[in-house]
Design a protein around this motif. Structure first.
Motif, short mmCIF file in Angstrom:
data_model
loop_
_atom_site.label_atom_id
_atom_site.label_comp_id
_atom_site.label_asym_id
_atom_site.label_seq_id
_atom_site.Cartn_x
_atom_site.Cartn_y
_atom_site.Cartn_z
N ALA A 215 -53.03 13.40 12.71
CA ALA A 215 -51.61 13.23 13.01
C ALA A 215 -50.76 13.43 11.77
O ALA A 215 -49.68 14.05 11.83
CB ALA A 215 -51.36 11.84 13.60
N GLY A 216 -51.23 12.95 10.62
CA GLY A 216 -50.50 13.16 9.38
C GLY A 216 -50.48 14.62 8.97
O GLY A 216 -49.47 15.12 8.44
N ALA A 217 -51.61 15.32 9.18
CA ALA A 217 -51.67 16.73 8.82
C ALA A 217 -50.78 17.59 9.71
O ALA A 217 -50.28 18.63 9.28
CB ALA A 217 -53.12 17.21 8.89
N ALA A 221 -45.41 19.43 13.09
CA ALA A 221 -45.35 20.06 14.42
C ALA A 221 -45.69 19.01 15.47
O ALA A 221 -46.81 18.98 16.02
CB ALA A 221 -46.32 21.24 14.51
N PRO A 222 -44.77 18.08 15.75
CA PRO A 222 -45.09 16.97 16.65
C PRO A 222 -45.35 17.37 18.09
O PRO A 222 -45.84 16.56 18.87
CB PRO A 222 -43.85 16.07 16.55
CG PRO A 222 -42.76 16.98 16.11
CD PRO A 222 -43.39 18.01 15.24
N THR A 223 -45.04 18.59 18.45
CA THR A 223 -45.30 19.04 19.82
C THR A 223 -46.57 19.87 19.92
O THR A 223 -46.89 20.37 21.00
CB THR A 223 -44.11 19.85 20.35
OG1 THR A 223 -43.88 20.99 19.49
CG2 THR A 223 -42.86 18.99 20.41
N SER A 224 -47.28 20.03 18.83
CA SER A 224 -48.51 20.83 18.85
C SER A 224 -49.61 20.08 19.59
O SER A 224 -49.64 18.84 19.61
CB SER A 224 -48.96 21.14 17.42
OG SER A 224 -49.30 19.95 16.74
N PRO A 225 -50.55 20.82 20.21
CA PRO A 225 -51.65 20.14 20.92
C PRO A 225 -52.48 19.23 20.02
O PRO A 225 -52.89 18.15 20.45
CB PRO A 225 -52.48 21.32 21.45
CG PRO A 225 -51.52 22.46 21.54
CD PRO A 225 -50.57 22.28 20.40
N MET A 231 -52.59 11.64 18.65
CA MET A 231 -51.88 10.43 19.03
C MET A 231 -52.52 9.77 20.25
O MET A 231 -52.57 8.54 20.34
CB MET A 231 -50.41 10.77 19.32
CG MET A 231 -49.64 11.25 18.10
SD MET A 231 -49.64 10.05 16.74
CE MET A 231 -48.73 8.70 17.49
N ALA A 232 -53.02 10.61 21.15
CA ALA A 232 -53.70 10.04 22.32
C ALA A 232 -55.01 9.37 21.91
O ALA A 232 -55.38 8.32 22.45
CB ALA A 232 -53.95 11.14 23.35
N CYS A 233 -55.70 9.96 20.94
CA CYS A 233 -56.98 9.40 20.49
C CYS A 233 -56.82 8.08 19.74
O CYS A 233 -57.78 7.32 19.60
CB CYS A 233 -57.72 10.40 19.61
SG CYS A 233 -58.39 11.82 20.50
N ILE A 234 -55.64 7.81 19.25
CA ILE A 234 -55.42 6.53 18.57
C ILE A 234 -55.56 5.38 19.56
O ILE A 234 -56.01 4.28 19.21
CB ILE A 234 -54.03 6.53 17.90
CG1 ILE A 234 -54.02 7.51 16.72
CG2 ILE A 234 -53.64 5.13 17.44
CD1 ILE A 234 -52.67 7.68 16.08
N ALA A 235 -55.20 5.63 20.82
CA ALA A 235 -55.29 4.57 21.83
C ALA A 235 -56.71 4.39 22.37
O ALA A 235 -57.04 3.32 22.89
CB ALA A 235 -54.35 4.87 22.98
N VAL A 236 -57.56 5.41 22.23
CA VAL A 236 -58.92 5.33 22.80
C VAL A 236 -59.75 4.23 22.15
O VAL A 236 -60.40 3.44 22.85
CB VAL A 236 -59.62 6.70 22.72
CG1 VAL A 236 -61.09 6.58 23.11
CG2 VAL A 236 -58.91 7.70 23.62
#
Length: 255
Positions: A215-217, A221-225, A231-236
């Motif tokens: 996410a930092g890297a 480009a916050p809309t990039s896949p 960001m989704a993996c942070i919740a996993v």
């Protein structure tokens, strides 16, 4: 016979046994005082007080100098490539001991070194910081704090960490709600071994660390896949940790 006085002149002279006794008393007094001072300085509560002072000084230095901002703005400026990643990893570990939040350091690792090198540097710093905190807690705090583990939940948590150290620490690292420093010092007070602690820290920190670094890297480009997946993996890990904690809740019982 010359015991206390001489028959000829009456001059008092000490017998050899009395002289030896006086010398022994004179020499044993400083040694006894020194040994008592040593015992006091090395007592469990003295060592625990030293731990508190060290951690307070580390936290105060972070508040005053804010080293996380130096890391986030490209420190160190005169070192590049793999050498900079190594220096960053060492600084990362020291900052975690001083209670700097790991998510900020992980984001900085991604922004400075990209995904691959950033993940390696952040994981190395994570294990280094955990090892330093574990060592400090084990040497300076365990003897003083273990007698205080009298409550039901404290005994249960201590028993879980002592008997099932690896999987308990894995769950703690996978669950972001458990503070990094709290898990380190709780493990240090328990009877968990060094190898299970470090191995579980290294493996259990991979998902969350990698997600923040990516996410930092990709923050530009916050809309990039890649950013959205990170960001989704942070919740996993939080979900996995919650499920593990729920399934193992019956183990948190006093034995």
């Amino acid at each position: 016979m010359l015991d206390a006085t001489t028959r000829s002149g009456g001059t008092a002279t000490a017998s050899p046994r009395a002289a030896a006794t006086e010398c022994t008393v004179a020499l044993s007094t400083p040694a006894g005082f020194g040994s008592r001072c040593t015992r006091v300085l090395l007592s469990p509560w003295s060592r625990f007080a030293l731990l508190v002072v060290l951690l307070a000084a580390a936290a105060a230095s972070v508040l005053l100098f804010e080293p996380q901002k130096l890391l986030a703005h490209g420190w160190p400026p005169h070192v590049g490539g793999a050498a900079a990643a190594v220096v960053f990893g060492v600084a990362y570990g020291l900052c975690t001991v001083a209670f700097v939040p790991r998510p900020l350091l992980n984001l900085a690792a991604g922004a400075l070194f990209g995904s691959q090198l950033g993940v390696g540097s952040a994981l190395a710093g994570t294990v280094l910081g955990a090892g330093i905190a574990f060592g400090l807690g084990r040497v300076l705090g365990q003897d003083a704090l273990r007698p205080l583990l009298r409550g039901r939940w404290l005994k249960a948590a201590d028993g879980q960490l002592s008997r099932h150290g690896f999987r308990s620490m894995m769950a703690a690292r996978l669950f972001p709600g458990v503070p990094f420093w709290a898990a380190n010092y709780c493990a240090a007070v328990s009877r968990m071994g060094w190898l299970p602690f470090l191995l579980a820290t290294a493996l259990g920190s991979v998902p969350n660390t990698a997600a923040y670094v990516v996410a930092g890297a990709r923050a530009s480009a916050p809309t990039s896949p890649a950013f959205l997946i990170a960001m989704a993996c942070i919740a996993v890990p939080a979900l996995v940790g919650a499920v593990v904690a729920w399934r193992k809740r019956h183990h948190l019982r006093p034995s």
